[in-house]
Design a protein around this motif. Structure first.
Motif, PDB file in Angstrom:
ATOM      1  N   ASP B 254       0.864  -1.182   0.000  1.00  0.00           N
ATOM      2  CA  ASP B 254       0.000   0.000   0.000  1.00  0.00           C
ATOM      3  C   ASP B 254       0.901   1.231   0.000  1.00  0.00           C
ATOM      4  OD1 ASP B 254      -2.089   1.729   0.150  1.00  0.00           O
ATOM      5  OD2 ASP B 254      -2.451   1.437   2.293  1.00  0.00           O
ATOM      6  N   VAL B 255       0.974   1.915  -1.160  1.00  0.00           N
ATOM      7  CA  VAL B 255       1.892   3.054  -1.251  1.00  0.00           C
ATOM      8  C   VAL B 255       1.094   4.342  -1.372  1.00  0.00           C
ATOM      9  CG1 VAL B 255       3.637   1.610  -2.358  1.00  0.00           C
ATOM     10  CG2 VAL B 255       2.118   3.004  -3.778  1.00  0.00           C
ATOM     11  N   PRO B 256       1.629   5.439  -0.854  1.00  0.00           N
ATOM     12  CA  PRO B 256       0.938   6.716  -1.020  1.00  0.00           C
ATOM     13  C   PRO B 256       0.846   7.060  -2.501  1.00  0.00           C
ATOM     14  CG  PRO B 256       2.803   6.908   0.502  1.00  0.00           C
ATOM     15  CD  PRO B 256       2.902   5.576  -0.140  1.00  0.00           C
ATOM     16  N   VAL B 257      -0.272   7.676  -2.910  1.00  0.00           N
ATOM     17  CA  VAL B 257      -0.496   7.890  -4.342  1.00  0.00           C
ATOM     18  C   VAL B 257       0.336   9.046  -4.884  1.00  0.00           C
ATOM     19  CG1 VAL B 257      -2.500   9.405  -4.051  1.00  0.00           C
ATOM     20  CG2 VAL B 257      -2.291   8.001  -6.114  1.00  0.00           C
ATOM     21  N   LEU B 258       0.710   9.972  -4.022  1.00  0.00           N
ATOM     22  CA  LEU B 258       1.366  11.174  -4.540  1.00  0.00           C
ATOM     23  C   LEU B 258       2.882  11.102  -4.537  1.00  0.00           C
ATOM     24  CD1 LEU B 258      -0.740  14.239  -3.400  1.00  0.00           C
ATOM     25  CD2 LEU B 258      -0.498  13.196  -5.644  1.00  0.00           C
ATOM     26  N   GLY B 259       3.491  10.415  -3.636  1.00  0.00           N
ATOM     27  CA  GLY B 259       4.946  10.461  -3.523  1.00  0.00           C
ATOM     28  C   GLY B 259       5.636   9.482  -4.448  1.00  0.00           C
ATOM     29  N   VAL B 260       6.973   9.509  -4.357  1.00  0.00           N
ATOM     30  CA  VAL B 260       7.791   8.491  -5.017  1.00  0.00           C
ATOM     31  C   VAL B 260       8.121   7.446  -3.953  1.00  0.00           C
ATOM     32  CG1 VAL B 260      10.016   8.035  -6.109  1.00  0.00           C
ATOM     33  CG2 VAL B 260       8.715  10.097  -6.704  1.00  0.00           C
ATOM     34  N   ASN B 261       7.882   6.176  -4.300  1.00  0.00           N
ATOM     35  CA  ASN B 261       8.018   5.113  -3.318  1.00  0.00           C
ATOM     36  C   ASN B 261       8.985   4.056  -3.821  1.00  0.00           C
ATOM     37  OD1 ASN B 261       5.740   6.075  -1.514  1.00  0.00           O
ATOM     38  ND2 ASN B 261       4.685   5.852  -3.481  1.00  0.00           N
ATOM     39  N   VAL B 262       9.640   3.378  -2.902  1.00  0.00           N
ATOM     40  CA  VAL B 262      10.648   2.386  -3.286  1.00  0.00           C
ATOM     41  C   VAL B 262      10.227   1.020  -2.769  1.00  0.00           C
ATOM     42  CG1 VAL B 262      13.085   1.771  -3.215  1.00  0.00           C
ATOM     43  CG2 VAL B 262      12.399   4.173  -3.119  1.00  0.00           C
ATOM     44  N   LEU B 263      10.220   0.050  -3.678  1.00  0.00           N
ATOM     45  CA  LEU B 263       9.902  -1.327  -3.322  1.00  0.00           C
ATOM     46  C   LEU B 263      11.142  -2.189  -3.479  1.00  0.00           C
ATOM     47  CD1 LEU B 263       7.023  -0.188  -3.662  1.00  0.00           C
ATOM     48  CD2 LEU B 263       6.382  -2.301  -4.788  1.00  0.00           C
ATOM     49  N   GLN B 264      11.222  -3.218  -2.680  1.00  0.00           N
ATOM     50  CA  GLN B 264      12.266  -4.229  -2.854  1.00  0.00           C
ATOM     51  C   GLN B 264      11.607  -5.581  -2.657  1.00  0.00           C
ATOM     52  OE1 GLN B 264      15.557  -4.209  -0.033  1.00  0.00           O
ATOM     53  NE2 GLN B 264      16.978  -4.627  -1.710  1.00  0.00           N
ATOM     54  N   ASP B 265      11.807  -6.476  -3.615  1.00  0.00           N
ATOM     55  CA  ASP B 265      11.156  -7.792  -3.571  1.00  0.00           C
ATOM     56  C   ASP B 265       9.658  -7.642  -3.287  1.00  0.00           C
ATOM     57  OD1 ASP B 265      13.569  -9.041  -4.123  1.00  0.00           O
ATOM     58  OD2 ASP B 265      14.143  -8.978  -2.004  1.00  0.00           O
ATOM     59  N   THR B 266       9.049  -6.697  -3.990  1.00  0.00           N
ATOM     60  CA  THR B 266       7.612  -6.383  -3.953  1.00  0.00           C
ATOM     61  C   THR B 266       7.133  -5.879  -2.587  1.00  0.00           C
ATOM     62  OG1 THR B 266       6.741  -8.562  -3.356  1.00  0.00           O
ATOM     63  CG2 THR B 266       7.160  -8.183  -5.700  1.00  0.00           C
ATOM     64  N   LYS B 267       8.028  -5.586  -1.680  1.00  0.00           N
ATOM     65  CA  LYS B 267       7.627  -5.001  -0.385  1.00  0.00           C
ATOM     66  C   LYS B 267       8.011  -3.523  -0.365  1.00  0.00           C
ATOM     67  CE  LYS B 267       6.822  -9.083   1.793  1.00  0.00           C
ATOM     68  NZ  LYS B 267       7.065  -9.907   0.577  1.00  0.00           N
TER      69      LYS B 267
END
Lengths: 523, 389
Positions: B254-267
């Motif tokens: 569940d990532v915030p819609v406005l920011g830039v987000n970083v995932l690793q191994d789909t987490k």
């Protein structure tokens, strides 16, 4: 509501000399007919099967049902009445001026061709009969292949595919086999197509495991050749393209498209489902293509039915011949035979030879017309289309996007964008209202690239009076959209179904294509 | 996706109450050649130039359409020009639940929307992008919202194509989608967030004006494709937008819609990161970037995602930058090119003229990208631009 009768009724004594009506006072039958499963009456039978004392061979245990299938129990007249009623609640190519199903080539299919198909010499054949007993039908198929070779310029044709999609899948399979035979099967994993080509040109290669790259049209509606330059490379397996595309615009740079793909070692595959406007005028081979396919159920007589039997034909150059679906039908100078010993073949696309009934119709249609007749078909369908364009463009609110001032080939994709901006009425709503006058039209594939689209394809079958009638209907509905939009918005008024919730078609939770699914989801 | 009204048709609801907020001065700048109508100064100039407010009249067209389709509709609104007058003009006797000062201001829109929201099934607002921003601030994603377009030049995807369509859609929708609220700031469009608006998929204009329905099928295909490109342990930097957010949701993130987000191994590894944080992360671990264009606009970089600075982009490498969008969203761009504006001209020019936009599993559309105002697609006389105008 002005759903009926904008014209003055013709007095009876003048009826036989009256001109064709300006607008038809159409009203479709409405029978409120239940589903056939709901008509069941326990114990009612269509055929009384006599009781016999003769021994009945025992079924293998695995095939015997524990209980009888829940089929409707009905008498013959009840079945007949049911289907007659349903037939009165539909529109179709034998009933209306069916020019609105653009890209489907809804032409007249001469009834004499049906008589050949119903002839016991065709109808009672079995595909497992010894080939010595089916020389006649093998000859028809062999000769049909020869005719399609001539029409396409290709070296061999397989008549086995059951449909256009099946033929495209066969072609993609042959493309893969070709590259694999040259040690490039793994490397070449990309197939390029265009947004205005039929969606199957993307779907079939994807099903076959390819990566699919779609080119968007340029500002004139042609496939973007700069995009093609950016797309081709060592991974290119093939280009799958329609010409003319769904817009009816012929791509004059098609040879350059072919050259760019050939330069990187890719193959070119021509979707000729929309061949009606180019018969005897251009050939896939002459434009440099390696493969092409026809929808025999469109261009070659058999009507395009509601998912019913179709027939495809895959045509290839000699370089691809080893990979054709097997079996092929061959002639040794005295007898026709089936060649199933084709080690490099992609295998079977469907069982046996193909959809023989439709292949017989196609053969009869081509033979009745002859070479000049085929060219007349193309020229008449193009003339009809451009005549209809000139009539439709007189109507307020409609336009013909792209390639301004250029003729279309056999079909055209119009836009009601202006009418929508002026009135709020959508193309789908105009389509529903058109049904009140006894015909219909199709918008386009989704997503709509042309806003508020309408795709018309008049083919060669319709007379000038037919086309005038169709244009009058569109003009009347456009007038209503501007002057009495409520009439259009609440349409159809004269059909058996008054409105349909599109959303239910997009929700798998409400799909019910079988009685079992209907009972589970909706009953 | 789907939302809390998914599957529930308009007919199925027992009663239907609509809130109405009209920004009475929305769009006054348009006909007198001003570029917008925000702020008292511009509005005064517009009236001095002879502008006539259109918002109330357009709102009443929408309400009349709604009433014709849903005679049982109840309307809750604001006194006078902020809604009551428009409702009455449509033959509806509304329930007035809020009163604002005259002249009205953005603060009144926000206060009115807040007071209506808990009492209605759907909030209709008449205005432009500025009004949409006010409504976003007031109600967020608390309830379904639909804009009646009365602004000058609307970038947001929350508006019906015309007032009548607003009434049509309000009367009959069965599911919702997230739609972008975009407004021009200092001459450039900027993404402010998302409102929940009725999703009417058969209406192409919805797709053309802005974000399209992000259908589960399309998004799961995009997610599968992206997942196949990123090796275990590598970072996946997701730009803002509903498409990328939906992709993360496929993986349960569940990532915030406005920011830039970083995932690793789909987490989710780091949410709403800054450019400096990104630079540190990508220096340590190989990374990919997935971006989706702003619906209807085409901006890939430089609008609402400045965290992806030229330094970050260079460190990751453009060949590891993936563009994703549903086919409907690409088509909704209407042929206008994708745009990049990283603030680094040389980097902008390093982008290819055509980029592959991932639209599903093994599906891409090759789409033009523009970093040059001389590109033919950017010319005002280009037929596509003409058609859009």
């Amino acid at each position: 509501m002005s759903a009926s009768s904008p014209r003055t009724p013709v007095p009876v004594e003048d009826a036989r000399i009256a001109p064709k009506p300006g607008l038809r006072r159409f009203h479709q039958a409405r029978w409120d007919e239940p589903l056939i499963f709901e008509l069941t009456s326990p114990g009612e039978r269509g055929v009384g099967v006599p009781v016999t004392d003769l021994p009945v061979p025992a079924l293998p245990a695995g095939l015997a049902r524990a209980e009888a299938p829940r089929l409707p129990e009905m008498s013959q007249p009840h079945v007949l009445r049911h289907y007659m009623r349903l037939s009165q609640e539909t529109l179709g190519v034998d009933l209306n001026v069916d020019v609105g199903q653009g890209t489907c080539t809804m032409k007249y299919s001469p009834k004499v061709n049906d008589s050949f198909v119903r002839d016991p010499r065709i109808a009672s054949l079995h595909p497992l009969q010894d080939e010595g007993t089916v020389q006649g039908v093998l000859e028809i198929l062999y000769r049909l292949e020869g005719l399609l070779k001539e029409i396409s310029g290709m070296d061999r044709v397989s008549l086995q595919p059951a449909s256009g999609s099946s033929a495209i899948y066969a072609n993609v399979s042959m493309i893969r086999a070709y590259h694999a035979s040259r040690g490039e099967g793994e490397l070449r994993d990309e197939i390029i197509t265009t947004q205005f080509s039929h969606p199957t040109n993307a779907a079939a290669p994807k099903t076959a495991g390819y990566r699919v790259i779609t080119l968007m049209p340029d500002a004139d509606g042609y496939p973007d050749i700069e995009a093609l330059r950016a797309a081709v490379g060592p991974r290119t397996a093939a280009l799958l393209i329609t010409n003319p595309e769904d817009t009816g615009i012929f791509n004059p740079r098609i040879e350059e498209f072919v050259r760019l793909v050939h330069e990187v070692g890719g193959l070119c595959c021509y979707d000729q489902a929309n061949a009606n406007g180019i018969l005897g005028i251009t050939r896939a081979r002459d434009a440099g293509f390696d493969l092409c396919h026809f929808n025999l159920h469109k261009t070659f007589s058999t009507p395009h039915m509601c998912g019913g039997p179709a027939a495809g034909a895959s045509a290839v150059t000699s370089a691809l011949e080893p990979f054709l679906p097997r079996p092929t039908i061959e002639f040794d100078g005295s007898r026709y035979y089936v060649d199933d010993d084709r080690p490099e073949s992609i295998g079977k696309i469907r069982p046996f030879y193909g959809v023989v009934s439709n292949l017989v119709r196609a053969y009869a249609w081509i033979m009745a017309l002859g070479a000049q007749g085929l060219r007349d078909v193309a020229e008449t369908s193009v003339l009809n289309n451009n005549y209809l364009i000139s009539k439709v463009l007189e109507i307020k609110g409609v336009s013909l996007p792209y390639a301004r001032g250029r003729r279309r080939v056999e079909q055209a994709r119009y836009s009601w964008e202006k009418l929508n901006a002026d009135t709020g009425i959508h193309s789908e709503q105009i389509g529903y209202r058109v049904a009140d006058f006894g015909t219909h039209y199709w918008t386009s594939h989704h997503p709509y690239l042309v806003p508020e689209p309408m795709t018309l394809e008049p083919t060669e079958s319709y007379s000038q009076a037919d086309l005038d009638e169709y244009a009058r209907i569109l003009a009347e509905v456009a007038r209503e959209a501007y002057e009495e939009p409520e009439t259009v918005r609440t349409a159809p008024h004269n059909g058996p179904i008054h409105s349909m919730r599109d959303a239910s078609l997009e929700d798998p939770g409400t799909w019910a294509v079988t009685w079992r699914a209907y009972r589970r989801k909706l009953a | 996706m789907g939302g809390y009204l998914a599957g529930l048709s308009a007919e199925a609801r027992v009663s239907f109450t609509v809130g109405l907020v009209v920004n009475p001065v929305a769009g006054v700048g348009g006909r007198v050649g001003l570029k917008g109508s925000d702020g008292a100064e511009v509005q005064e100039r517009a009236f001095a130039l002879g502008a006539v407010p259109q918002a109330a009249e357009r709102a009443s067209v929408a309400l009349a359409e709604l009433r014709a389709r849903r005679p049982d509709v109840s309307v809750l609104t604001v006194a006078g020009a902020m809604g009551e007058a428009a409702a009455r003009a449509a033959g509806i006797v509304p329930e007035v639940v809020f009163a604002a000062a005259d002249p009205t201001s953005a603060a009144d829109t926000i206060a009115a929307a807040r007071s209506l929201a808990p009492q209605v099934d759907l909030l209709l607002f008449a205005g432009g992008d500025g009004t949409a921003r006010d409504v976003l601030e007031a109600v967020g994603d608390a309830l379904p919202v639909l804009g009646i377009p009365t602004g000058v030049k609307m970038h947001s995807a929350v508006f019906a194509v015309n007032p009548r369509a607003a009434g049509e859609v309000a009367a009959d929708y069965s599911r919702l989608r997230d739609a972008e609220v975009v407004d021009r700031v200092d001459g450039s469009p900027r993404l402010f967030g998302h409102l929940r608006v009725p999703d009417v998929p058969a209406r192409v204009q919805q797709r053309k004006t802005g974000s399209s329905g992000v259908t589960p099928d399309a998004v799961s295909g995009i997610a599968a494709e992206l997942g196949s490109l990123v090796a275990p342990g590598e970072l996946l930097i997701l730009g803002p937008g509903t498409t990328t957010r939906a992709v993360a949701a496929v993986w349960g993130a569940d990532v915030p819609v406005l920011g830039v987000n970083v995932l690793q191994d789909t987490k989710l590894l780091a949410a709403d990161v800054t450019a400096d944080q990104l630079l540190k992360l990508v220096a340590e671990t190989p990374a990919h970037i997935a971006l989706t264009p702003i619906g209807g606009q085409g901006f890939l970089l430089g609008r609402g995602n400045q965290q992806l600075s030229p330094e970050v982009l260079r460190a990751v490498g453009l060949e590891r930058l993936h563009v994703v969008a549903t086919e409907a969203k690409v088509v909704a761009l209407g042929g206008r090119p994708l745009l990049v504006d990283t603030g680094d001209d040389a980097l902008d020019r390093a982008f290819p003229r055509y980029v592959r936009v991932g639209t599903g599993w093994r599906r891409t559309i090759l789409y033009p990208l523009n970093h040059s105002p001389s590109h033919p697609l950017n010319h005002p006389n280009h037929p596509l631009n003409e058609r859009q105008s």
